[in-house]
Design a protein around this motif. Structure first.
Motif, PDB file in Angstrom:
ATOM      1  N   SER A   1       0.814  -1.206   0.000  1.00  0.00           N
ATOM      2  CA  SER A   1       0.000   0.000   0.000  1.00  0.00           C
ATOM      3  C   SER A   1       0.855   1.266   0.000  1.00  0.00           C
ATOM      4  O   SER A   1       0.336   2.359  -0.196  1.00  0.00           O
ATOM      5  CB  SER A   1      -0.940   0.005   1.201  1.00  0.00           C
ATOM      6  OG  SER A   1      -0.198   0.024   2.400  1.00  0.00           O
ATOM      7  N   SER A   2       2.166   1.101   0.180  1.00  0.00           N
ATOM      8  CA  SER A   2       3.066   2.251   0.126  1.00  0.00           C
ATOM      9  C   SER A   2       3.328   2.619  -1.324  1.00  0.00           C
ATOM     10  O   SER A   2       3.330   1.771  -2.205  1.00  0.00           O
ATOM     11  CB  SER A   2       4.405   1.916   0.782  1.00  0.00           C
ATOM     12  OG  SER A   2       4.232   1.608   2.130  1.00  0.00           O
ATOM     13  N   ASN A   3       3.562   3.874  -1.544  1.00  0.00           N
ATOM     14  CA  ASN A   3       3.898   4.338  -2.888  1.00  0.00           C
ATOM     15  C   ASN A   3       5.423   4.364  -2.992  1.00  0.00           C
ATOM     16  O   ASN A   3       6.042   5.415  -2.867  1.00  0.00           O
ATOM     17  CB  ASN A   3       3.288   5.721  -3.134  1.00  0.00           C
ATOM     18  CG  ASN A   3       3.426   6.140  -4.572  1.00  0.00           C
ATOM     19  OD1 ASN A   3       3.720   5.325  -5.441  1.00  0.00           O
ATOM     20  ND2 ASN A   3       3.229   7.413  -4.820  1.00  0.00           N
ATOM     21  N   LEU A   4       6.032   3.200  -3.216  1.00  0.00           N
ATOM     22  CA  LEU A   4       7.484   3.085  -3.272  1.00  0.00           C
ATOM     23  C   LEU A   4       8.011   3.582  -4.611  1.00  0.00           C
ATOM     24  O   LEU A   4       7.487   3.213  -5.658  1.00  0.00           O
ATOM     25  CB  LEU A   4       7.905   1.628  -3.089  1.00  0.00           C
ATOM     26  CG  LEU A   4       7.420   0.901  -1.834  1.00  0.00           C
ATOM     27  CD1 LEU A   4       7.858  -0.556  -1.870  1.00  0.00           C
ATOM     28  CD2 LEU A   4       7.953   1.590  -0.596  1.00  0.00           C
ATOM     29  N   ASP A   5       9.066   4.384  -4.559  1.00  0.00           N
ATOM     30  CA  ASP A   5       9.683   4.796  -5.814  1.00  0.00           C
ATOM     31  C   ASP A   5      10.588   3.663  -6.312  1.00  0.00           C
ATOM     32  O   ASP A   5      10.860   2.698  -5.593  1.00  0.00           O
ATOM     33  CB  ASP A   5      10.439   6.116  -5.660  1.00  0.00           C
ATOM     34  CG  ASP A   5      11.588   6.044  -4.669  1.00  0.00           C
ATOM     35  OD1 ASP A   5      12.207   4.975  -4.506  1.00  0.00           O
ATOM     36  OD2 ASP A   5      11.880   7.083  -4.044  1.00  0.00           O
ATOM     37  N   ASP A   6      11.026   3.772  -7.557  1.00  0.00           N
ATOM     38  CA  ASP A   6      11.806   2.701  -8.172  1.00  0.00           C
ATOM     39  C   ASP A   6      13.095   2.406  -7.413  1.00  0.00           C
ATOM     40  O   ASP A   6      13.471   1.246  -7.246  1.00  0.00           O
ATOM     41  CB  ASP A   6      12.133   3.034  -9.631  1.00  0.00           C
ATOM     42  CG  ASP A   6      10.905   3.006 -10.523  1.00  0.00           C
ATOM     43  OD1 ASP A   6       9.841   2.507 -10.083  1.00  0.00           O
ATOM     44  OD2 ASP A   6      11.009   3.483 -11.671  1.00  0.00           O
TER      45      ASP A   6
END
Length: 85
Positions: A22-27
């Motif tokens: 659910s986290s918006n992880l960056d690349d």
């Protein structure tokens, strides 16, 4: 689309990591998390832990592996494209 074995292994490492889907992880975070987990556990332990999740909670595992594969494919694409050039 063909999946690179490295990408599959890193996807499995992300799957068993403590990263939240659910986290918006960056690349960069996806790459770092997958590599760190793979380094800590090794590929055999990553696959063993994933198998346990699929056995215990397949409905959760399916959503999480789809997330992990999509995130790893997106995060690893620039590195894989650079290696091919």
């Amino acid at each position: 689309m063909t999946t690179c074995p490295v990408e599959a292994t890193l996807s499995m490492a992300l799957f068993v990591s403590d990263a939240s889907a659910s986290s918006n992880l960056d690349d960069a975070t996806v790459r770092e998390t997958a590599h760190r987990t793979l380094e800590q556990l090794g590929p055999d332990e990553c696959y063993a832990r994933a198998a346990e999740v699929f056995g215990d909670r397949p409905e959760v595992a399916l959503r999480r592996i789809q997330w992990a594969r999509e995130r790893c494919a997106r995060a690893m694409a620039p590195a894989l494209a650079g290696a091919a050039a």
